[in-house]
Design a protein around this motif. Structure first.
Motif, PDB file in Angstrom:
ATOM      1  N   LEU A 446       0.806  -1.213   0.000  1.00 23.49           N
ATOM      2  CA  LEU A 446       0.000   0.000   0.000  1.00 23.49           C
ATOM      3  C   LEU A 446       0.848   1.275   0.000  1.00 23.49           C
ATOM      4  CD1 LEU A 446      -3.169  -0.777   2.136  1.00 23.49           C
ATOM      5  CD2 LEU A 446      -2.968  -0.502  -0.323  1.00 23.49           C
ATOM      6  N   THR A 447       1.879   1.223  -0.820  1.00 25.74           N
ATOM      7  CA  THR A 447       2.595   2.450  -1.175  1.00 25.74           C
ATOM      8  C   THR A 447       2.516   2.579  -2.697  1.00 25.74           C
ATOM      9  OG1 THR A 447       4.732   1.326  -1.419  1.00 25.74           O
ATOM     10  CG2 THR A 447       4.205   2.251   0.751  1.00 25.74           C
ATOM     11  N   LEU A 448       2.554   3.800  -3.169  1.00 21.92           N
ATOM     12  CA  LEU A 448       2.568   3.993  -4.623  1.00 21.92           C
ATOM     13  C   LEU A 448       3.841   3.415  -5.235  1.00 21.92           C
ATOM     14  CD1 LEU A 448       1.119   7.574  -5.240  1.00 21.92           C
ATOM     15  CD2 LEU A 448       0.142   5.391  -5.966  1.00 21.92           C
ATOM     16  N   SER A 449       4.947   3.470  -4.482  1.00 22.96           N
ATOM     17  CA  SER A 449       6.210   2.959  -5.020  1.00 22.96           C
ATOM     18  C   SER A 449       6.142   1.469  -5.317  1.00 22.96           C
ATOM     19  CB  SER A 449       7.358   3.258  -4.049  1.00 22.96           C
ATOM     20  OG  SER A 449       7.168   2.587  -2.823  1.00 22.96           O
ATOM     21  N   GLU A 450       5.213   0.756  -4.681  1.00 21.39           N
ATOM     22  CA  GLU A 450       5.027  -0.651  -5.011  1.00 21.39           C
ATOM     23  C   GLU A 450       4.677  -0.805  -6.493  1.00 21.39           C
ATOM     24  OE1 GLU A 450       2.436  -4.483  -3.360  1.00 21.39           O
ATOM     25  OE2 GLU A 450       1.620  -2.447  -3.255  1.00 21.39           O
ATOM     26  N   GLY A 451       4.106   0.241  -7.068  1.00 19.43           N
ATOM     27  CA  GLY A 451       3.759   0.200  -8.480  1.00 19.43           C
ATOM     28  C   GLY A 451       4.970   0.023  -9.378  1.00 19.43           C
ATOM     29  N   ILE A 452       6.131   0.529  -8.956  1.00 21.12           N
ATOM     30  CA  ILE A 452       7.352   0.350  -9.737  1.00 21.12           C
ATOM     31  C   ILE A 452       7.734  -1.124  -9.779  1.00 21.12           C
ATOM     32  CG2 ILE A 452       9.795   0.932  -9.932  1.00 21.12           C
ATOM     33  CD1 ILE A 452       7.918   3.272 -10.525  1.00 21.12           C
ATOM     34  N   LYS A 453       7.640  -1.787  -8.637  1.00 22.88           N
ATOM     35  CA  LYS A 453       7.937  -3.219  -8.587  1.00 22.88           C
ATOM     36  C   LYS A 453       6.937  -4.010  -9.423  1.00 22.88           C
ATOM     37  CE  LYS A 453       8.376  -7.142  -5.433  1.00 22.88           C
ATOM     38  NZ  LYS A 453       8.609  -7.572  -4.047  1.00 22.88           N
ATOM     39  N   LEU A 454       5.658  -3.672  -9.290  1.00 23.62           N
ATOM     40  CA  LEU A 454       4.635  -4.381 -10.055  1.00 23.62           C
ATOM     41  C   LEU A 454       4.848  -4.191 -11.559  1.00 23.62           C
ATOM     42  CD1 LEU A 454       1.498  -3.529  -7.886  1.00 23.62           C
ATOM     43  CD2 LEU A 454       2.605  -5.770  -8.121  1.00 23.62           C
ATOM     44  N   ALA A 455       5.229  -2.979 -11.960  1.00 21.52           N
ATOM     45  CA  ALA A 455       5.501  -2.737 -13.370  1.00 21.52           C
ATOM     46  C   ALA A 455       6.681  -3.573 -13.840  1.00 21.52           C
ATOM     47  CB  ALA A 455       5.769  -1.255 -13.601  1.00 21.52           C
ATOM     48  N   ALA A 456       7.711  -3.688 -12.992  1.00 22.87           N
ATOM     49  CA  ALA A 456       8.876  -4.503 -13.345  1.00 22.87           C
ATOM     50  C   ALA A 456       8.487  -5.976 -13.498  1.00 22.87           C
ATOM     51  CB  ALA A 456       9.966  -4.339 -12.295  1.00 22.87           C
ATOM     52  N   ILE A 457       7.621  -6.440 -12.628  1.00 23.01           N
ATOM     53  CA  ILE A 457       7.180  -7.837 -12.696  1.00 23.01           C
ATOM     54  C   ILE A 457       6.448  -8.114 -14.003  1.00 23.01           C
ATOM     55  CG2 ILE A 457       5.563  -9.507 -11.673  1.00 23.01           C
ATOM     56  CD1 ILE A 457       6.307  -8.361  -8.933  1.00 23.01           C
ATOM     57  N   THR A 458       5.716  -7.110 -14.499  1.00 21.10           N
ATOM     58  CA  THR A 458       4.900  -7.336 -15.694  1.00 21.10           C
ATOM     59  C   THR A 458       5.714  -7.462 -16.977  1.00 21.10           C
ATOM     60  OG1 THR A 458       4.496  -4.947 -15.968  1.00 21.10           O
ATOM     61  CG2 THR A 458       2.882  -6.196 -14.701  1.00 21.10           C
ATOM     62  N   PHE A 459       7.027  -7.314 -16.902  1.00 20.05           N
ATOM     63  CA  PHE A 459       7.838  -7.642 -18.074  1.00 20.05           C
ATOM     64  C   PHE A 459       7.716  -9.132 -18.405  1.00 20.05           C
ATOM     65  CE2 PHE A 459      10.397  -3.710 -17.237  1.00 20.05           C
ATOM     66  CZ  PHE A 459      10.325  -3.182 -18.517  1.00 20.05           C
ATOM     67  N   THR A 460       7.524  -9.959 -17.372  1.00 17.68           N
ATOM     68  CA  THR A 460       7.514 -11.412 -17.586  1.00 17.68           C
ATOM     69  C   THR A 460       6.247 -12.096 -17.087  1.00 17.68           C
ATOM     70  OG1 THR A 460       8.706 -11.676 -15.483  1.00 17.68           O
ATOM     71  CG2 THR A 460      10.023 -11.605 -17.505  1.00 17.68           C
ATOM     72  N   LYS A 461       5.391 -11.362 -16.378  1.00 19.36           N
ATOM     73  CA  LYS A 461       4.198 -11.993 -15.810  1.00 19.36           C
ATOM     74  C   LYS A 461       3.048 -10.987 -15.818  1.00 19.36           C
ATOM     75  CE  LYS A 461       4.864 -14.457 -12.127  1.00 19.36           C
ATOM     76  NZ  LYS A 461       5.098 -14.846 -10.720  1.00 19.36           N
ATOM     77  N   SER A 462       1.859 -11.454 -16.089  1.00 16.05           N
ATOM     78  CA  SER A 462       0.684 -10.588 -16.045  1.00 16.05           C
ATOM     79  C   SER A 462       0.356 -10.235 -14.605  1.00 16.05           C
ATOM     80  CB  SER A 462      -0.515 -11.260 -16.700  1.00 16.05           C
ATOM     81  OG  SER A 462      -1.692 -10.503 -16.468  1.00 16.05           O
ATOM     82  N   VAL A 463       0.108  -8.967 -14.331  1.00 12.14           N
ATOM     83  CA  VAL A 463      -0.239  -8.547 -12.986  1.00 12.14           C
ATOM     84  C   VAL A 463      -1.554  -9.165 -12.534  1.00 12.14           C
ATOM     85  CG1 VAL A 463      -1.503  -6.453 -13.648  1.00 12.14           C
ATOM     86  CG2 VAL A 463      -0.252  -6.512 -11.466  1.00 12.14           C
ATOM     87  N   LYS A 464      -2.362  -9.585 -13.484  1.00  7.71           N
ATOM     88  CA  LYS A 464      -3.643 -10.242 -13.142  1.00  7.71           C
ATOM     89  C   LYS A 464      -3.427 -11.579 -12.450  1.00  7.71           C
ATOM     90  CE  LYS A 464      -6.181  -8.084 -16.963  1.00  7.71           C
ATOM     91  NZ  LYS A 464      -6.961  -8.319 -18.200  1.00  7.71           N
ATOM     92  N   GLU A 465      -2.233 -12.137 -12.588  1.00 12.19           N
ATOM     93  CA  GLU A 465      -1.919 -13.424 -11.965  1.00 12.19           C
ATOM     94  C   GLU A 465      -1.412 -13.275 -10.546  1.00 12.19           C
ATOM     95  OE1 GLU A 465       0.868 -15.393 -14.469  1.00 12.19           O
ATOM     96  OE2 GLU A 465      -0.335 -15.139 -16.288  1.00 12.19           O
ATOM     97  N   LEU A 466      -1.257 -12.033 -10.057  1.00 11.72           N
ATOM     98  CA  LEU A 466      -0.669 -11.810  -8.747  1.00 11.72           C
ATOM     99  C   LEU A 466      -1.747 -11.534  -7.703  1.00 11.72           C
ATOM    100  CD1 LEU A 466       2.224  -9.390  -9.749  1.00 11.72           C
ATOM    101  CD2 LEU A 466       2.336 -11.877  -9.482  1.00 11.72           C
ATOM    102  N   SER A 467      -1.524 -12.069  -6.505  1.00 12.04           N
ATOM    103  CA  SER A 467      -2.373 -11.679  -5.377  1.00 12.04           C
ATOM    104  C   SER A 467      -1.727 -10.474  -4.702  1.00 12.04           C
ATOM    105  CB  SER A 467      -2.481 -12.828  -4.375  1.00 12.04           C
ATOM    106  OG  SER A 467      -1.215 -13.094  -3.806  1.00 12.04           O
ATOM    107  N   CYS A 468      -2.375  -9.908  -3.679  1.00  8.14           N
ATOM    108  CA  CYS A 468      -1.783  -8.788  -2.954  1.00  8.14           C
ATOM    109  C   CYS A 468      -0.441  -9.221  -2.366  1.00  8.14           C
ATOM    110  CB  CYS A 468      -2.721  -8.321  -1.837  1.00  8.14           C
ATOM    111  SG  CYS A 468      -4.228  -7.544  -2.454  1.00  8.14           S
ATOM    112  N   CYS A 469       0.544  -8.344  -2.448  1.00  7.88           N
ATOM    113  CA  CYS A 469       1.889  -8.561  -1.916  1.00  7.88           C
ATOM    114  C   CYS A 469       2.634  -9.687  -2.612  1.00  7.88           C
ATOM    115  CB  CYS A 469       1.861  -8.875  -0.412  1.00  7.88           C
ATOM    116  SG  CYS A 469       0.999  -7.640   0.560  1.00  7.88           S
ATOM    117  N   ALA A 470       2.098 -10.218  -3.688  1.00 13.86           N
ATOM    118  CA  ALA A 470       2.750 -11.348  -4.355  1.00 13.86           C
ATOM    119  C   ALA A 470       3.924 -10.860  -5.189  1.00 13.86           C
ATOM    120  CB  ALA A 470       1.755 -12.111  -5.213  1.00 13.86           C
ATOM    121  N   THR A 471       4.851 -11.776  -5.447  1.00 12.19           N
ATOM    122  CA  THR A 471       5.993 -11.461  -6.293  1.00 12.19           C
ATOM    123  C   THR A 471       6.080 -12.427  -7.459  1.00 12.19           C
ATOM    124  OG1 THR A 471       7.452 -12.831  -4.902  1.00 12.19           O
ATOM    125  CG2 THR A 471       7.270 -10.500  -4.355  1.00 12.19           C
TER     126      THR A 471
END
Length: 471
Positions: A446-471
């Protein structure tokens, strides 16, 4: 501390952020300093008519807008401007306080320092004239900033037009306002006045606002502006401007069709031009760029060995923080045998609209044109938990990755606090942190900066596949 001695005398032309950065660094080295300034008060554009007053008024306008567009059920709120004069006075007090604390107080007790009021012109490569006085030094730094570029439009010189300076000093809120231009100053001013209560029309020459940015940014920002009631008219070829009783008329060809726009006031925000006119630069062989900015090498040295230049007078990278950085680099290169080139390989920038536009490095088109093999991760803010909880999911985070070495080469962010997200990307780029390493870094939930990590993850994985706090 290395002391060079008073045989060195630095003349600084200007009194803004670059000038003060230079004075502080030269003083640290034991160099005698004479600063020559006129026009804007000490502090230059940023504190007097730029960054400080604009961001203060932008935040006040944002407070009104958010109160009137409260997204939370069960909460009722509203706001309006009930004393515009008091708002402007409060802004002016802030400007005066910062000018005193961050500029005047810095130099008032500085040793071997003199402040001269006036405009300088070059006599030769070692001397300038201010009024009847000729001042001679061993080195000179030109950092006298830039001024609004006033478009050559029929009738404009007969109209009581505003630049950003006059717009921030208005005593009364105009009922309607035309803004000429579609870049960062134009957009910040337009949205600010609209949220304060003016009916605003933006007249932009090109087919998109922020024409140097890709359409994903400009289309989204345009949509948000229009939802707020701001009229954006692109494809303008302004023919004439005239002042009539109580209002201004603008005649324009809009994609070839003649139209007339009317408002109480008009703001000209069509760019900025380096303050090189009147310095007598041609007499001493200082070369200029095509845009009239001073030509310098990578060390900020002009075409004369002991004359350097920094800040907006260069005609590029017109930011207060780059001006201060350039001046420090220039001073050290003046008085050091080992020169260091100015490094703009990682240059973050922000446009303070709402949502904010923030960028660093290249977008995907620029990267491809540079011959890089890249891919792009685009994360809408609707996938960032903090944005969902705040009920404000406007915008997106876009990261551009070099596939060959897994490093970021750029980012574009459109978000309510995009400026606060940007620096993590800049640090990652500066130190060559791999995207895989960024994905493994712990980001508080629940920080906006988490969005940077989520964006990085989406290079290889759809964010729709992630639960909260998932990596």
């Amino acid at each position: 501390m290395k002391t060079l001695g008073n045989e060195n005398h630095l003349i600084i032309l200007g009194g803004g952020s670059a000038a003060f950065s230079a004075a502080i660094e030269a003083n640290r080295l034991g160099v005698k300093v004479t600063m020559i300034n006129d026009g804007l008060p000490i502090g230059g554009t940023c504190v007097n008519v730029g960054c400080v007053p604009s961001k203060n008024l932008i935040r006040s306008a944002e407070t009104i807008y958010k109160a009137n567009h409260n997204p939370f059920e069960g909460v009722k709120s509203s706001a309006k401007v009930n004393d515009f004069h008091a708002l402007i006075e409060s802004k002016e007090k802030l400007v005066q306080n910062l000018r005193e604390e961050k500029y005047i107080n810095i130099i008032k007790d500085m040793q071997n320092f003199e402040l001269v009021k006036g405009y300088a012109t070059f006599v030769d490569v070692k001397s300038v004239q201010v009024g009847t006085r000729v001042i001679q030094g061993t080195h000179i730094l030109i950092c006298n900033g830039a001024s609004p570029m006033i478009a050559d439009i029929k009738g404009l010189n007969m109209v009581d037009y505003l630049t950003n300076k006059e717009a921030f000093e208005l005593e009364e809120l105009p009922e309607s306002l035309i803004v000429l231009g579609g870049s960062y100053i134009a957009l910040e001013v337009a949205q600010m006045f609209s949220r304060l209560g003016s009916k605003v029309t933006i007249l932009q020459r090109s087919q998109r606002i922020l024409s140097t940015q890709m359409s994903d940014i400009t289309d989204e920002l345009s949509r948000y502006f229009k939802e707020e009631g701001i009229s954006i008219v692109t494809g303008n070829a302004v023919q004439s401007i005239s002042q009539n009783t109580g209002h201004v008329d603008v005649v324009s060809l809009v994609n070839g069709s003649k139209k007339v726009f009317t408002a109480d006031k008009i703001v000209v925000a069509t760019g900025r031009r380096a303050n090189t006119k009147g310095l007598n630069l041609e007499k001493i062989g200082i070369e200029l760029e095509r845009n009239q900015g001073i030509k310098v090498d990578e060390y900020l040295q002009t075409t004369q060995a002991d004359i350097y230049a920094a800040g907006d007078v260069l005609g590029k990278n017109m930011f207060v923080y780059t001006a201060a950085y350039e001046a420090k680099v220039a001073i050290n290169n003046m008085f050091s045998s080992q020169k260091k080139a100015a490094d703009f390989s990682v240059l973050p920038w922000v446009i303070f609209t709402d949502p904010q536009v923030a960028g660093v490095g290249m977008d995907e088109l620029q990267a491809e044109q540079a011959g890089l093999h890249v891919d792009t991760a685009m994360l809408p803010l609707s996938y960032v938990p903090r944005a969902l909880a705040a009920r404000d999911t406007r915008g997106f985070i876009k990261l551009v990755r070099n596939i060959e070495d897994d490093t970021l080469v750029g980012a574009r962010i459109l978000a309510p606090e995009g400026s606060e997200l940007l620096m993590e990307v800049a640090v990652v780029m500066k130190f060559g942190i791999k995207v895989e390493e960024l994905k493994e870094m712990l980001h508080p939930y629940l920080t906006l900066s988490e969005g940077i990590k989520l964006a990085a993850i989406t290079f290889t994985k759809s964010v729709k596949e992630l639960s909260c706090c998932a990596t």
